[in-house]
Design a protein around this motif. Structure first.
Motif, PDB file in Angstrom:
ATOM      1  N   UNK A   1       0.814  -1.209   0.000  1.00  0.00           N
ATOM      2  CA  UNK A   1       0.000   0.000   0.000  1.00  0.00           C
ATOM      3  C   UNK A   1       0.846   1.257   0.000  1.00  0.00           C
ATOM      4  N   UNK A   2       1.863   1.297  -0.893  1.00  0.00           N
ATOM      5  CA  UNK A   2       2.890   2.328  -0.780  1.00  0.00           C
ATOM      6  C   UNK A   2       2.371   3.735  -1.048  1.00  0.00           C
ATOM      7  N   UNK A   3       1.365   3.899  -1.892  1.00  0.00           N
ATOM      8  CA  UNK A   3       0.898   5.253  -2.210  1.00  0.00           C
ATOM      9  C   UNK A   3       0.313   5.910  -0.957  1.00  0.00           C
ATOM     10  N   UNK A   4      -0.556   5.184  -0.258  1.00  0.00           N
ATOM     11  CA  UNK A   4      -1.119   5.710   0.986  1.00  0.00           C
ATOM     12  C   UNK A   4      -0.030   5.846   2.041  1.00  0.00           C
ATOM     13  N   UNK A   5       0.897   4.892   2.068  1.00  0.00           N
ATOM     14  CA  UNK A   5       2.002   4.972   3.034  1.00  0.00           C
ATOM     15  C   UNK A   5       2.817   6.242   2.813  1.00  0.00           C
ATOM     16  N   UNK A   6       3.067   6.589   1.562  1.00  0.00           N
ATOM     17  CA  UNK A   6       3.833   7.793   1.245  1.00  0.00           C
ATOM     18  C   UNK A   6       3.088   9.035   1.731  1.00  0.00           C
ATOM     19  N   UNK A   7       1.762   9.048   1.526  1.00  0.00           N
ATOM     20  CA  UNK A   7       0.964  10.194   1.981  1.00  0.00           C
ATOM     21  C   UNK A   7       0.955  10.290   3.499  1.00  0.00           C
ATOM     22  N   UNK A   8       0.814   9.155   4.170  1.00  0.00           N
ATOM     23  CA  UNK A   8       0.842   9.146   5.634  1.00  0.00           C
ATOM     24  C   UNK A   8       2.195   9.604   6.160  1.00  0.00           C
ATOM     25  N   UNK A   9       3.259   9.164   5.498  1.00  0.00           N
ATOM     26  CA  UNK A   9       4.604   9.555   5.926  1.00  0.00           C
ATOM     27  C   UNK A   9       4.802  11.060   5.836  1.00  0.00           C
ATOM     28  N   UNK A  10       4.313  11.639   4.753  1.00  0.00           N
ATOM     29  CA  UNK A  10       4.436  13.086   4.599  1.00  0.00           C
ATOM     30  C   UNK A  10       3.575  13.813   5.631  1.00  0.00           C
ATOM     31  N   UNK A  11       2.389  13.319   5.879  1.00  0.00           N
ATOM     32  CA  UNK A  11       1.464  13.971   6.811  1.00  0.00           C
ATOM     33  C   UNK A  11       1.993  13.952   8.241  1.00  0.00           C
ATOM     34  N   UNK A  12       2.497  12.780   8.660  1.00  0.00           N
ATOM     35  CA  UNK A  12       2.903  12.607  10.051  1.00  0.00           C
ATOM     36  C   UNK A  12       4.410  12.748  10.267  1.00  0.00           C
ATOM     37  N   UNK A  13       5.145  13.116   9.235  1.00  0.00           N
ATOM     38  CA  UNK A  13       6.570  13.342   9.380  1.00  0.00           C
ATOM     39  C   UNK A  13       7.378  12.080   9.616  1.00  0.00           C
TER      40      UNK A  13
ATOM     41  N   UNK B   1       4.290  19.555  -2.177  1.00  0.00           N
ATOM     42  CA  UNK B   1       3.631  20.758  -2.689  1.00  0.00           C
ATOM     43  C   UNK B   1       2.235  20.912  -2.092  1.00  0.00           C
ATOM     44  N   UNK B   2       1.479  19.815  -2.022  1.00  0.00           N
ATOM     45  CA  UNK B   2       0.125  19.882  -1.485  1.00  0.00           C
ATOM     46  C   UNK B   2       0.113  20.272  -0.014  1.00  0.00           C
ATOM     47  N   UNK B   3       1.051  19.727   0.757  1.00  0.00           N
ATOM     48  CA  UNK B   3       1.032  19.916   2.203  1.00  0.00           C
ATOM     49  C   UNK B   3       1.963  21.020   2.677  1.00  0.00           C
ATOM     50  N   UNK B   4       2.792  21.528   1.785  1.00  0.00           N
ATOM     51  CA  UNK B   4       3.674  22.622   2.147  1.00  0.00           C
ATOM     52  C   UNK B   4       4.718  22.261   3.180  1.00  0.00           C
ATOM     53  N   UNK B   5       5.220  21.029   3.096  1.00  0.00           N
ATOM     54  CA  UNK B   5       6.258  20.585   4.035  1.00  0.00           C
ATOM     55  C   UNK B   5       7.202  19.642   3.316  1.00  0.00           C
ATOM     56  N   UNK B   6       8.416  19.506   3.865  1.00  0.00           N
ATOM     57  CA  UNK B   6       9.420  18.634   3.255  1.00  0.00           C
ATOM     58  C   UNK B   6       9.416  17.276   3.930  1.00  0.00           C
ATOM     59  N   UNK B   7       9.739  16.247   3.150  1.00  0.00           N
ATOM     60  CA  UNK B   7       9.828  14.896   3.678  1.00  0.00           C
ATOM     61  C   UNK B   7      11.291  14.548   3.936  1.00  0.00           C
TER      62      UNK B   7
END
Length: 370
Positions: A221-233, A295-301
């Motif tokens: 489930x890497x696409x959602x995992x990538x989004x979660x990683x960006x969201x939660x740092x 870009x969407x979340x305005x933060x760096x991973x």
């Protein structure tokens, strides 16, 4: 129709169950609830008219207590991680091969058509990785110019750099992973059962399936995992190819539409093997996913790199959808931006619940690999 969905409380199975119920089908979801989070779907399914039965496809006895009158089976049960098979191969083989044989036996005894959820991982990564490719700024991609200049006899059937990998691509070779071979065996057994016992069997070889509501994991489930990683740092790591490996993404809404089309035309089709994915328009590299989310979340991973690729990893995989489009008139409707935005909206709506699951990982500083 009265439809049995095995793996009915997983991400794909529960989405199918709810969609088919909305279309008027009588749906029964069967699941062993082994995967964490699947139990949370039971109440949601039952509230919307989907019946639930606790059962394990690995146990033939669990099929004997199913209610009468089942008219069609959709098998969405599987151990879906490519990684875990290298540490516990029997888990893959019993879930993904033996379990499907039990499903087929039920289908044979009750004369039920079957729609089987297969995967692109049945194709050899070694063969796919041997296709000519080039590197761009954000991805690796197939090299059309080199391909067109190859002698005809050197071009393997079932591949076109413009469209991707079709059903005619060779099933020979290695590098598909233990997970992949467990699904390949099930794929082939489904075809043989359909032919031997005159059971309508449709096989869908899906690309990466994603969407809102999927509990992303490091190994699946890497696409959602990538989004979660960006969201939660969450700190991440590219493994091999600098994050430029590419997959085509198929969002679960489009999977549901396809299966419903197949149910409606099961009598005409009788049998069929379809590659179904997001296609070239919905292809995405890890690096591109990172850029989109930042870009969407305005933060760096926080991402590090490991040069050595993971065993059996495929550099580029894109699905050729031309057969399923020709036969069923189906093509994916949800584009990348829409699908990714829906995942982010789901994370925002469920942030408190998801935080309890994912923030401890971020706080531990553990680097997660993909």
């Amino acid at each position: 129709m009265k439809v049995l969905i095995t793996g009915g409380c997983g991400f794909l199975g529960s989405a199918l169950a709810l969609y088919l119920r909305e279309q008027g089908h009588d749906v029964l979801a069967m699941d062993n609830l082994v995967r964490r989070g699947s139990e949370s779907n039971i109440e949601r399914l039952q509230e919307r008219g989907v019946a639930f039965v606790h059962g394990d496809v690995r146990c033939v006895e669990d099929f004997t207590g199913l209610p009468p009158g089942i008219e069609l089976i959709c098998d969405a049960s599987a151990q879906p991680s490519v990684v875990s098979g290298y540490t516990n191969p029997m888990f893959d083989l019993t879930n993904n091969t033996v379990g499907v044989i039990h499903v087929l036996e039920f289908a044979r005894e009750h004369r039920c058509p079957l729609i089987f959820c297969s995967t692109n991982r049945i194709y050899s990564a070694d063969r796919i990785n041997a296709l000519p490719r080039r590197e761009s700024a954000t991805r690796l991609e197939w090299d059309s110019a080199v391909w067109r200049n190859l002698p005809a006899e050197s071009r393997p059937p079932g591949f076109d750099p413009e469209y991707g990998v079709s059903e005619e691509f060779s099933l020979d070779g290695v590098g598909r992973s233990i997970y992949g071979v467990s699904k390949l065996m099930a794929d082939v057994v489904c075809q043989e059962y359909g032919d031997a016992f005159d059971i309508p069997v449709i096989i869908n070889r899906f690309s990466v399936i994603s969407g809102a509501g999927q509990f992303g994991k490091i190994d699946q489930g890497w696409v959602v995992w990538w989004a979660l990683a960006c969201w939660f740092g969450l700190p991440l790591k590219y493994i091999g190819w600098g994050g430029k490996q590419v997959r085509d993404i198929l969002f679960v809404e489009d999977v549901c539409r396809l299966v419903d089309l197949e149910i409606g035309q099961i009598g005409r089709l009788r049998s069929g093997v379809f590659n179904a994915g997001g296609g070239a328009a919905n292809s995405l590299s890890l690096l591109e996913a990172t850029h989109f989310l930042e870009k969407r979340l305005g933060r760096s991973m926080s991402i590090t790199h490991e040069k050595s690729p993971r065993k059996a990893d495929t550099v580029v995989y894109i699905t050729d959808n031309r057969k399923v489009e020709r036969v069923l008139g189906w093509k994916p409707r949800v584009n990348l931006a829409e699908g990714l935005d829906s995942i982010l909206a789901w994370i925002e709506e469920n942030e408190a619940e998801l935080s309890a699951r994912y923030r401890p990982v971020a706080q531990s500083g553990t680097r997660l690999s993909l």
